[in-house]
Design an enzyme around this catalytic site. Structure first.
Site, PDB file in Angstrom:
ATOM      1  N   CYS A   1      73.066  76.494  46.558  1.00  0.00           N
ATOM      2  CA  CYS A   1      73.435  75.867  47.670  1.00  0.00           C
ATOM      3  C   CYS A   1      74.919  75.696  47.495  1.00  0.00           C
ATOM      4  O   CYS A   1      75.582  75.933  46.352  1.00  0.00           O
ATOM      5  CB  CYS A   1      72.763  74.524  47.984  1.00  0.00           C
ATOM      6  SG  CYS A   1      71.054  74.951  48.112  1.00  0.00           S
TER       7      CYS A   1
ATOM      8  N   ARG B   1      77.112  80.709  49.557  1.00  0.00           N
ATOM      9  CA  ARG B   1      76.273  80.231  48.629  1.00  0.00           C
ATOM     10  C   ARG B   1      74.752  79.815  49.196  1.00  0.00           C
ATOM     11  O   ARG B   1      73.834  79.700  48.523  1.00  0.00           O
ATOM     12  CB  ARG B   1      76.815  78.931  48.059  1.00  0.00           C
ATOM     13  CG  ARG B   1      77.963  79.296  46.795  1.00  0.00           C
ATOM     14  CD  ARG B   1      78.461  78.046  46.170  1.00  0.00           C
ATOM     15  NE  ARG B   1      77.554  77.568  45.290  1.00  0.00           N
ATOM     16  CZ  ARG B   1      77.279  78.002  44.218  1.00  0.00           C
ATOM     17  NH1 ARG B   1      77.927  79.076  43.601  1.00  0.00           N
ATOM     18  NH2 ARG B   1      76.316  77.363  43.421  1.00  0.00           N
TER      19      ARG B   1
ATOM     20  N   TRP C   1      70.649  76.613  50.876  1.00  0.00           N
ATOM     21  CA  TRP C   1      69.800  78.037  50.549  1.00  0.00           C
ATOM     22  C   TRP C   1      68.203  77.451  50.233  1.00  0.00           C
ATOM     23  O   TRP C   1      68.178  77.009  49.052  1.00  0.00           O
ATOM     24  CB  TRP C   1      70.370  78.831  49.477  1.00  0.00           C
ATOM     25  CG  TRP C   1      69.682  80.110  49.382  1.00  0.00           C
ATOM     26  CD1 TRP C   1      68.695  80.228  48.152  1.00  0.00           C
ATOM     27  CD2 TRP C   1      69.845  81.530  49.960  1.00  0.00           C
ATOM     28  NE1 TRP C   1      68.084  81.574  48.395  1.00  0.00           N
ATOM     29  CE2 TRP C   1      68.889  82.426  49.468  1.00  0.00           C
ATOM     30  CE3 TRP C   1      70.440  81.818  51.083  1.00  0.00           C
ATOM     31  CZ2 TRP C   1      68.475  83.595  50.234  1.00  0.00           C
ATOM     32  CZ3 TRP C   1      70.345  83.081  51.586  1.00  0.00           C
ATOM     33  CH2 TRP C   1      69.488  83.884  51.089  1.00  0.00           C
TER      34      TRP C   1
ATOM     35  N   ASN D   1      72.490  70.790  44.580  1.00  0.00           N
ATOM     36  CA  ASN D   1      72.034  72.294  44.363  1.00  0.00           C
ATOM     37  C   ASN D   1      71.491  72.494  43.079  1.00  0.00           C
ATOM     38  O   ASN D   1      71.742  72.008  42.099  1.00  0.00           O
ATOM     39  CB  ASN D   1      73.604  73.024  44.347  1.00  0.00           C
ATOM     40  CG  ASN D   1      73.266  74.331  44.018  1.00  0.00           C
ATOM     41  OD1 ASN D   1      72.398  75.036  44.070  1.00  0.00           O
ATOM     42  ND2 ASN D   1      74.255  75.104  43.284  1.00  0.00           N
ATOM     43  N   GLY D   2      70.326  73.126  43.262  1.00  0.00           N
ATOM     44  CA  GLY D   2      69.281  73.211  42.147  1.00  0.00           C
ATOM     45  C   GLY D   2      67.947  73.125  42.477  1.00  0.00           C
ATOM     46  O   GLY D   2      67.493  72.844  43.468  1.00  0.00           O
TER      47      GLY D   2
ATOM     48  N   GLU E   1      64.660 103.277  40.510  1.00  0.00           N
ATOM     49  CA  GLU E   1      65.764 102.498  41.042  1.00  0.00           C
ATOM     50  C   GLU E   1      67.236 102.627  40.579  1.00  0.00           C
ATOM     51  O   GLU E   1      68.067 102.550  41.191  1.00  0.00           O
ATOM     52  CB  GLU E   1      65.224 100.866  40.459  1.00  0.00           C
ATOM     53  CG  GLU E   1      66.211  99.793  40.827  1.00  0.00           C
ATOM     54  CD  GLU E   1      66.730  99.629  42.364  1.00  0.00           C
ATOM     55  OE1 GLU E   1      66.151 100.020  43.020  1.00  0.00           O
ATOM     56  OE2 GLU E   1      67.552  98.818  42.459  1.00  0.00           O
TER      57      GLU E   1
ATOM     58  N   LYS F   1      70.336 103.206  42.647  1.00  0.00           N
ATOM     59  CA  LYS F   1      71.711 102.457  42.584  1.00  0.00           C
ATOM     60  C   LYS F   1      72.740 103.507  42.554  1.00  0.00           C
ATOM     61  O   LYS F   1      73.758 103.271  43.207  1.00  0.00           O
ATOM     62  CB  LYS F   1      71.686 101.679  41.380  1.00  0.00           C
ATOM     63  CG  LYS F   1      70.553 100.124  41.506  1.00  0.00           C
ATOM     64  CD  LYS F   1      71.169  99.199  42.266  1.00  0.00           C
ATOM     65  CE  LYS F   1      70.996  99.123  43.570  1.00  0.00           C
ATOM     66  NZ  LYS F   1      69.626  99.117  44.065  1.00  0.00           N
TER      67      LYS F   1
ATOM     68  N   GLU G   1      73.309 105.180  45.979  1.00  0.00           N
ATOM     69  CA  GLU G   1      73.754 104.329  47.197  1.00  0.00           C
ATOM     70  C   GLU G   1      75.367 103.754  47.144  1.00  0.00           C
ATOM     71  O   GLU G   1      76.039 103.671  48.074  1.00  0.00           O
ATOM     72  CB  GLU G   1      72.977 103.385  47.602  1.00  0.00           C
ATOM     73  CG  GLU G   1      72.667 102.137  46.806  1.00  0.00           C
ATOM     74  CD  GLU G   1      71.551 101.175  47.081  1.00  0.00           C
ATOM     75  OE1 GLU G   1      71.578 100.964  48.414  1.00  0.00           O
ATOM     76  OE2 GLU G   1      70.903 100.521  46.365  1.00  0.00           O
TER      77      GLU G   1
ATOM     78  N   HIS H   1      57.141 120.372  35.602  1.00  0.00           N
ATOM     79  CA  HIS H   1      56.450 120.964  36.721  1.00  0.00           C
ATOM     80  C   HIS H   1      57.394 121.151  37.656  1.00  0.00           C
ATOM     81  O   HIS H   1      56.936 121.412  38.967  1.00  0.00           O
ATOM     82  CB  HIS H   1      55.221 120.185  37.382  1.00  0.00           C
ATOM     83  CG  HIS H   1      54.256 119.746  36.297  1.00  0.00           C
ATOM     84  ND1 HIS H   1      53.351 120.674  36.111  1.00  0.00           N
ATOM     85  CD2 HIS H   1      54.044 118.485  35.442  1.00  0.00           C
ATOM     86  CE1 HIS H   1      52.429 120.048  35.076  1.00  0.00           C
ATOM     87  NE2 HIS H   1      52.638 118.913  34.628  1.00  0.00           N
TER      88      HIS H   1
ATOM     89  N   LYS I   1      72.805  95.801  54.927  1.00  0.00           N
ATOM     90  CA  LYS I   1      72.252  94.894  53.949  1.00  0.00           C
ATOM     91  C   LYS I   1      70.648  94.620  54.140  1.00  0.00           C
ATOM     92  O   LYS I   1      69.904  94.479  53.367  1.00  0.00           O
ATOM     93  CB  LYS I   1      72.968  93.593  53.736  1.00  0.00           C
ATOM     94  CG  LYS I   1      72.227  92.449  52.738  1.00  0.00           C
ATOM     95  CD  LYS I   1      72.364  93.175  51.299  1.00  0.00           C
ATOM     96  CE  LYS I   1      71.420  92.312  50.213  1.00  0.00           C
ATOM     97  NZ  LYS I   1      71.451  93.194  49.090  1.00  0.00           N
TER      98      LYS I   1
HETATM   99  C1  AGP Z   1      68.674  98.266  47.793  1.00  0.00           C
HETATM  100  O1  AGP Z   1      69.739  98.358  47.091  1.00  0.00           O
HETATM  101  C2  AGP Z   1      69.183  98.992  49.205  1.00  0.00           C
HETATM  102  N1  AGP Z   1      70.069  97.974  49.956  1.00  0.00           N
HETATM  103  C3  AGP Z   1      67.973  98.778  50.224  1.00  0.00           C
HETATM  104  O2  AGP Z   1      67.034  99.863  49.731  1.00  0.00           O
HETATM  105  C4  AGP Z   1      66.774  97.433  50.325  1.00  0.00           C
HETATM  106  O3  AGP Z   1      66.192  97.300  49.089  1.00  0.00           O
HETATM  107  C5  AGP Z   1      65.775  97.890  51.203  1.00  0.00           C
HETATM  108  O4  AGP Z   1      66.436  98.091  52.627  1.00  0.00           O
HETATM  109  C6  AGP Z   1      64.834  96.914  51.647  1.00  0.00           C
HETATM  110  O5  AGP Z   1      65.637  95.600  51.826  1.00  0.00           O
HETATM  111  P1  AGP Z   1      64.795  94.376  51.928  1.00  0.00           P
HETATM  112  O6  AGP Z   1      64.446  94.025  50.489  1.00  0.00           O
HETATM  113  O7  AGP Z   1      65.634  93.181  52.591  1.00  0.00           O
HETATM  114  O8  AGP Z   1      63.460  94.450  52.736  1.00  0.00           O
END
Ligand code: AGP
Length: 608
Positions: free
Chosen positions: A2, A27, A79, A105-106, A481, A485, A488, A504, A603
Site C-alpha cells: 500500500c 503501490r 492494495w 502498510n504490511g 516460462e 519471458k 514477450e 522426437h 497487462k
Molecule cells: C505473462 O508474462 C504475460 N503477461 C501473460 O502471459 C499473462 O500471464 C496472462 O495474460 C495471464 O494473465 P493473468 O495472470 O492476469 O490472468
C-alpha cells in the site's frame, strides 16, 4: 503493498497528502482515504476522515466541497490483503471516540487472536482488516503518551508494518517500521512521512530512510528517532537526486527489474502467517479436501505455467489427479466436470476473460472453485468459492515475474495443505518442504547476485534469432516460462521442450547458431538431463545450463553455466525461474526494447 503519506506543518494537510497519494498509486489502488486533524478555535480537537473504495479519483471527488483546514494529516492508497476493497475497509482506521487515526502498510500476522481478545474486552470492530487491531491496541494502552502507547501496542504484534498514527490532541505523527518501507521527508517548519520517496519529492529531497525496528515522532519543528523501546536513535540524512519517475521504480530502470528484485519479499509475504510450525499450513479455505476426486487447473500464459508446476506438486504431495487446461481451450471443449471436481483458476489480474469464462464453464457443470489471485476485488474473486491470494502487490511490468513467484508459493501451500488433510503427506515429508520454502527468499537473493554472469550471457547471445529451452519434471514448466519471458520482451523466437522430448523432433533444430538453455539442476531426473546435454553438444549446439554451484558434470558439457543455489527439487522452480527472468530482462534491455510495455501486449487480456 500500500502507499502511505503523512504531513505535519504549515500547509493545509489535505493538499500535500493527496499529492503524495497520487505519486504512490502504483503501490496500490483499490481504495484510498485521508484523515486530517482539525483544531477549531474553542472546539475540542477532532479528526476528520474521508475514505472510499475505488481509485484515488473517487476520493478526490468525495473531498470536493469539504473544508478540511487541518495542518496535520494522514493518507493511504490500499492494495487489499485482508478484507475486500470497500469504504469501511479503506484506511485510515479511526478509534471509536474519533480521536485516533491509523494507516498501515504490511500484514499483522497475529491479528486474528488479537481481534478475538480485544472484541472479548468490548472493543467494537467495524472493518475486516488486520490493521484495525492497531487502533484498538493503541487505544487500550493510551494514557496521554502517544508514542508509549504505540510502542506497547507493537510489542504485541507479529508481522510487517509501516505504521503512521495521529491523535487529534497531538501535533505529532508517530511512525514505526518493520519490513515495509518508510521514509521521513525533512522540510522547513514542516515534515513528511511516506512509504516511498516519490510522495515527497515535490516538497523536499532531504530524507531519512527508517530501518526495521525504528520509530519516530514527527512534528512540524523536528523529528525524534527512537527504537521500539524508546531509546534515542541516529540515522543519516540522504539527499535524493532521483526524478519522481525513477523514484517510483525505487531507482531501478524498469518496473520489471524492480519486481524481479521484490521476489524475496513476495515469497516471504505470501508465506506469511500461513505456515504453522514445521509441518502444517493454515489457508482458511471452506473447501473440504475429502469432497473432491480430481482438480482441473485453468489459466492463461504465465499463470498456466504456474499451474503446470502446481500439477506436479499436488499430484506428488496429495495424490490428487490434476489436469492443467489452457483456459481458451477448456471453455470450448465440452469438458467432463462434476461436483467432485475442483476447478483451480489462476490469474494475476483476476480479469483475464478466457480464465473467467473457463471458471464459469466449470462452475456451470457443478465444480467447486478456488482462485489463486493477486488482485483483490477482481472479477474472478467475485465468482469463486475460495480464494488463495498472493501477497505480491501491484505488478506493473507487463511481463509477469513476482506474481508468477507468488502463484508458485500458493501452489506449494495448497499442495501441502491437501497432502496433510488427505493423509498422503507425513511429518517428515512436510517438514522438508516447509524448511525449503522458508529458505526460498534467501536463495532468490543468492540467485540475484549472479545477475552480472547472466547479463554476460545476454550480451553474447542477444542477436540470435532462435532459442531453445529445455527442462524436465517439475522444471519443464520453468523452461516454458523462461521461453515466454524471452519471447514477450525481447521478441526473439524461443521454444521450450521437455528435455526427453528433444529427440522426437526438436533436435533437428540444433546447430552452432542456436543457444540451448537447459535447466540442469540436480533432481530425480538429473542423469537423464545430462544425457540430453550430451545430445546437444554432439550437434554443436550452444549450451547454457542452469546448474548447482560446482556441478562439474554439467560444467563439462556446457558452454556457460549459470549457477543457481540447491534446494528441495519440489521447491526448485521458485529459485530457477529467477535466473531465466533475468536472462530475458538483460537481453531485452540490451536490445533497447521497452521492457515494461512490450509491443502488442497488455497487462491483462480482458477481451476475447
Ligand atoms: C505473462 O508474462 C504475460 N503477461 C501473460 O502471459 C499473462 O500471464 C496472462 O495474460 C495471464 O494473465 P493473468 O495472470 O492476469 O490472468
Amino acid at each position: 503493498m500500500c502507499g502511505i503519506v503523512g504531513y505535519v506543518g504549515h500547509r493545509r494537510a489535505v493538499g500535500v497528502v493527496i499529492d503524495g497519494l497520487e505519486r504512490l498509486e502504483y503501490r496500490g489502488y483499490d481504495s484510498a482515504g485521508i484523515a486530517v486533524g482539525h483544531v477549531a478555535d474553542g472546539a475540542p480537537a477532532r479528526i476528520e476522515i474521508v475514505k472510499r473504495a475505488g481509485k484515488l479519483e473517487v476520493l478526490k471527488i468525495a473531498l470536493e466541497g469539504r473544508m478540511l483546514e487541518g495542518t496535520i494529516g494522514l493518507g493511504h492508497t490500499r492494495w487489499a490483503t485482508h478484507g475486500e476493497p470497500s469504504d469501511i475497509n479503506a484506511h485510515p482506521h479511526l478509534s471509536e471516540d474519533g480521536q485516533l487515526a491509523v494507516i498501515h502498510n504490511g500484514i499483522i500476522e497475529n491479528y486474528g487472536e488479537l481481534k478475538e481478545r480485544l472484541s472479548a474486552a468490548g472493543h467494537v470492530f467495524l472493518s475486516e482488516t488486520d490493521t484495525e487491531v492497531m487502533v484498538h491496541l493503541i487505544e487500550e494502552h493510551y494514557r496521554g503518551d502517544l508514542a508509549a502507547a504505540v510502542r506497547e501496542a507493537l510489542a504485541q504484534v507479529t508481522g510487517s508494518y509501516a505504521l503512521a498514527v495521529a491523535r487529534a490532541d497531538h501535533e505529532v505523527i508517530v511512525v514505526a517500521r518493520a519490513t515495509s518501507p518508510m521514509v521521513i521527508g525533512l522540510g522547513e517548519g514542516e515534515n513528511f512521512v511516506a512509504s516511498d520517496v516519490p510522495a515527497l519529492l515535490a516538497y523536499t529531497r532531504r530524507v531519512i530512510f527508517l530501518h526495521d525496528g525504528d520509530m519516530a515522532l514527527v512534528g512540524s519543528d523536528g523529528v525524534t528517532l527512537t527504537d521500539l523501546h524508546g531509546a534515542p536513535l541516529a540515522r543519516d540524512i540522504s539527499e535524493i537526486d532521483w526524478d519522481a519517475e525513477s523514484a517510483e521504480k525505487d531507482g531501478y530502470p524498469h518496473y520489471m527489474l524492480k519486481e524481479i528484485f521484490e521476489q524475496p519479499a513476495v515469497v516471504y509475504n505470501t508465506l506469511g502467517g500461513r505456515l504453522v510450525g514445521e509441518t502444517d499450513v493454515n489457508l482458511d479455505l471452506a473447501l473440504d479436501p475429502h469432497s473432491i476426486d480430481r482438480a482441473i487447473v485453468t489459466a492463461a500464459g504465465t499463470a498456466f505455467y504456474a499451474g503446470l508446476v502446481g500439477e506436479y506438486l499436488i499430484e506428488k504431495l496429495a495424490r490428487l489427479p490434476v489436469e492443467v487446461e489452457i483456459a481458451s481451450e477448456f471453455r470450448y471443449r465440452d469438458p467432463v466436470v462434476d461436483e467432485r471436481t475442483l476447478c483451480i483458476v489462476v490469474s494475476q489480474s483476476g480479469e483475464t476473460i478466457d480464465s473467467l469464462e473457463a471458471l464459469r464453464e466449470a462452475r456451470g457443470r457443478g465444480a467447486r472453485s478456488l482462485a489463486i489471485l493477486n488482485v483483490k476485488g477482481s472479477s474472478i474473486s467475485r465468482e469463486v468459492d475460495d480464494i488463495l491470494y498472493l501477497q505480491a502487490g501491484p505488478e506493473i511490468g507487463v511481463a509477469s515475474s513476482k506474481a508468477y513467484l507468488g502463484m508458485l508459493v500458493a501452489f506449494e501451500l495448497l499442495a501441502l495443505w491437501l497432502g496433510r488433510a488427505r493423509g498422503t503427506l507425513g511429518d517428515d515429508g512436510a517438514r522438508e518442504i516447509v524448511r525449503a520454502l522458508r529458505s526460498v527468499p534467501r536463495l532468490i537473493e543468492d540467485t540475484l547476485t549472479h545477475r552480472p554472469c547472466i547479463a554476460e550471457v545476454a550480451e553474447t547471445f542477444k542477436d540470435k534469432d532462435h532459442y531453445l529451452f529445455l527442462g524436465r519434471g517439475i522444471n519443464f514448466p520453468t523452461a516454458l516460462e523462461g521461453a515466454l519471458k524471452l519471447k514477450e520482451i525481447s521478441y526473439i523466437h524461443a521454444e521450450a521442450y521437455a528435455a526427453g522430448e528433444m529427440k522426437h523432433g526438436p533436435i533437428a533444430l540444433i546447430d552452432d547458431d542456436m543457444p540451448v538453455v537447459a535447466v540442469a539442476t540436480q533432481g530425480e531426473l538429473y542423469l537423464k538431463t545430462l544425457s540430453n546435454l550430451r545430445e546437444v553438444r554432439a550437434r554443436n549446439g550452444i549450451l547454457i545450463a542452469l546448474a548447482h554451484p560446482g556441478d562439474d558434470m554439467v560444467g563439462a558439457h556446457a558452454d556457460v553455466v549459470i549457477p543457481v543455489p540447491e534446494t528441495h527439487e519440489l521447491v526448485s522452480p521458485l529459485v530457477n525461474v529467477v535466473a531465466l527472468q533475468l536472462l530475458a530482462y538483460e537481453t531485452a534491455n540490451r536490445l533497447g526494447l521497452d521492457v515494461d510495455r512490450p509491443r502488442n501486449l497488455a497487462k491483462s487480456v480482458t477481451v476475447e
